[in-house]
Scaffold this motif. Structure first.
Motif, mmCIF file in Angstrom:
data_model
loop_
_atom_site.group_PDB
_atom_site.id
_atom_site.type_symbol
_atom_site.label_atom_id
_atom_site.label_comp_id
_atom_site.label_asym_id
_atom_site.label_seq_id
_atom_site.Cartn_x
_atom_site.Cartn_y
_atom_site.Cartn_z
ATOM 1 N N LYS A 165 0.828 -1.182 0.000
ATOM 2 C CA LYS A 165 0.000 0.000 0.000
ATOM 3 C C LYS A 165 0.876 1.250 0.000
ATOM 4 O O LYS A 165 1.943 1.261 0.606
ATOM 5 C CB LYS A 165 -0.907 0.008 1.234
ATOM 6 N N PRO A 166 0.454 2.279 -0.696
ATOM 7 C CA PRO A 166 1.257 3.515 -0.698
ATOM 8 C C PRO A 166 1.369 4.089 0.701
ATOM 9 O O PRO A 166 0.426 4.061 1.488
ATOM 10 C CB PRO A 166 0.473 4.453 -1.634
ATOM 11 N N VAL A 167 2.552 4.589 0.990
ATOM 12 C CA VAL A 167 2.829 5.132 2.312
ATOM 13 C C VAL A 167 2.426 6.605 2.350
ATOM 14 O O VAL A 167 2.806 7.386 1.464
ATOM 15 C CB VAL A 167 4.321 4.970 2.666
ATOM 16 N N ASP A 168 1.659 6.946 3.358
ATOM 17 C CA ASP A 168 1.241 8.330 3.546
ATOM 18 C C ASP A 168 2.275 9.030 4.434
ATOM 19 O O ASP A 168 2.299 8.832 5.652
ATOM 20 C CB ASP A 168 -0.141 8.389 4.176
ATOM 21 N N ILE A 169 3.147 9.801 3.817
ATOM 22 C CA ILE A 169 4.200 10.506 4.546
ATOM 23 C C ILE A 169 3.695 11.898 4.923
ATOM 24 O O ILE A 169 3.374 12.707 4.058
ATOM 25 C CB ILE A 169 5.486 10.603 3.708
ATOM 26 N N LYS A 170 3.622 12.143 6.221
ATOM 27 C CA LYS A 170 3.130 13.425 6.697
ATOM 28 C C LYS A 170 4.274 14.418 6.878
ATOM 29 O O LYS A 170 5.360 14.033 7.284
ATOM 30 C CB LYS A 170 2.389 13.244 8.021
#
Length: 442
Positions: A165-170
């Motif tokens: 799954k694509p990583v959500d980088i904050k």
């Protein structure tokens, strides 16, 4: 023969310190080492056993750093080899330690890789160092223009089996840095000590919390807020009324806000507030020397700030120059002589207008040595007040450190102390050892 006896020991001295370091070119972070894989007898080699010359070199001293409980960081697979490209001089056992050290390093590398492959949940993947995934391309031929265009085939993650799954980088808009330390010094003399002397215990507590705006996402803004508290307590065997004395009690808040003017220069507003929190007394008396907001100081400056960090992030320089500055001196305790702080006895505050400047340096001279310096001055053009602080911190390990702190202060309004040469200059020096805890988000 004589030349050989001179060159061989020299070669060993030059080569031996260049043993393979477990901190360079490894599959794990520098915090994870398998120190018990080999005992010292597997690594050691005493050169005096193989040479007739008078020289001693013990490779057992070159052990790996004992830092445990770090994270496994995987970036790529490495194929190890047992061969060592060393030209031996008639199979001289003098060079055997190089082969043993190389084999040891290869074994450690393989052990780390097997640990990560058998326990992938324990490994942290460094996305910046991982190779790019394989890609597919297709070619478009245009006979009229006699061109061939090569394009990458788009990937539909929904059709790929077990696709990650694509990583959500904050984004981290705010960076936090916190440091707390508890340092002490102690001396004990038995009652029959031939030179006499007093028992004493000195404790220094300090906490610093720094919050600043991440300039990587906000390059045109500068905002930084620092809150610190420092308390130094000393045992007072000579004081018949109290068992301790306070040598330093400082609560300080520094705030800086700026808008970029050009490159590393910012139009800025700086604010500084400091006071003492506890009540301090003269020895063997109930005379108050300092209390909460007695004295206290508030300073607001308008000017420009400069901030620069080198590429290696080992040296930081910050300065603020405020040609327009407002300084408020506070003393709310009527038991004190307010004139000592430049305040009328029937008032609690005194306002001053002038200029101030501040410069701060932080230099990481070595991996465990840090030097910080702060210089500050304010003038209302009738008197000058300045502070110059120096701190050298030696980190023994992650939790233990030694500090040398020197504080030089200048105040042109300070009266001369009787029977001494001290007048406008004041000095404080502290050497301490103790516990230190740090955390940061960067």
């Amino acid at each position: 023969m004589i030349l050989r006896k001179i060159l061989i020991p020299l070669t060993i001295i030059l080569l031996a310190p260049q043993t393979v370091s477990a901190n360079n070119d490894d599959d794990v972070s520098s915090d994870f080492f398998f120190d018990d894989l080999y005992s010292s007898k597997h690594i050691g080699a005493n050169v005096t056993d193989t040479l007739s010359v008078d020289t001693t070199l013990n490779v057992t001293d070159m052990t790996l750093p004992k830092r445990l409980f770090g994270k496994l960081v995987y970036d790529r697979f490495r194929l190890t080899r047992d061969s060592v490209s060393i030209k031996k001089d008639n199979d001289n056992p003098l060079y055997n330690w190089i082969s043993r050290q190389k084999r040891l390093q290869n074994d450690i590398t393989m052990l780390r890789q097997r640990t990560m492959f058998s326990n992938p949940s324990l490994a942290v993947y460094n996305e910046n160092l991982l190779p790019d995934p394989p890609k597919e391309y297709h070619a478009k031929v245009d006979p009229k223009k006699a061109t061939i265009v090569i394009e990458e085939n788009p990937v539909d993650r929904n059709k790929v089996k077990d696709a990650p799954k694509p990583v959500d980088i904050k984004r981290k808009n705010w960076l936090n840095d916190f440091e707390a330390s508890l340092h002490f010094s102690q001396a004990y003399n038995s009652p029959n000590w031939y030179q006499g002397g007093n028992n004493n215990l000195n404790i220094i507590c300090q906490a610093i919390h720094n919050v600043k705006l991440n300039r990587a996402f906000h390059p045109n803004l500068l905002f930084e807020n620092t809150i610190q508290y420092k308390l130094a307590l000393n045992s007072a065997p000579e004081d018949s009324l109290r068992n301790y004395s306070i040598s330093e009690d400082l609560f300080q808040i520094n705030t800086k806000f700026g808008v970029r003017a050009a490159r590393d220069w910012f139009y800025s507003i700086t604010t500084m507030f400091k006071t003492q929190l506890l009540t301090n007394y003269k020895s063997n008396t109930n005379d108050v020397t300092a209390a909460f907001l007695s004295p206290g100081e508030l300073n607001v400056g308008l000017g420009m700030s400069y901030s620069h960090t080198n590429a290696k992030k080992t040296f930081t320089f910050d300065t603020s120059i405020s040609p327009l500055s407002y300084n408020l001196k506070i003393c709310t305790d009527n038991r004190l002589n307010k004139a000592d702080f430049g305040i009328d006895q029937d008032k609690n505050t005194a306002s001053q207008y002038g200029s101030n400047a501040e410069a701060k340096i932080k230099w990481k001279a070595a991996y465990n040595i840090t030097y910080t310096s702060r210089m500050y001055f304010f003038t209302d053009y009738s008197y000058v007040q300045g502070d110059w602080e120096h701190t050298i911190a030696f980190a023994v390990n992650r939790y233990l450190s030694t500090q040398i702190y020197v504080h030089l202060r200048y105040d042109s309004s300070t009266p001369r102390i009787e029977d001494t040469k001290w007048h406008t200059w004041q000095l404080k020096e502290i050497l301490s050892f103790g516990l230190t805890y740090k955390f940061a988000t960067v």
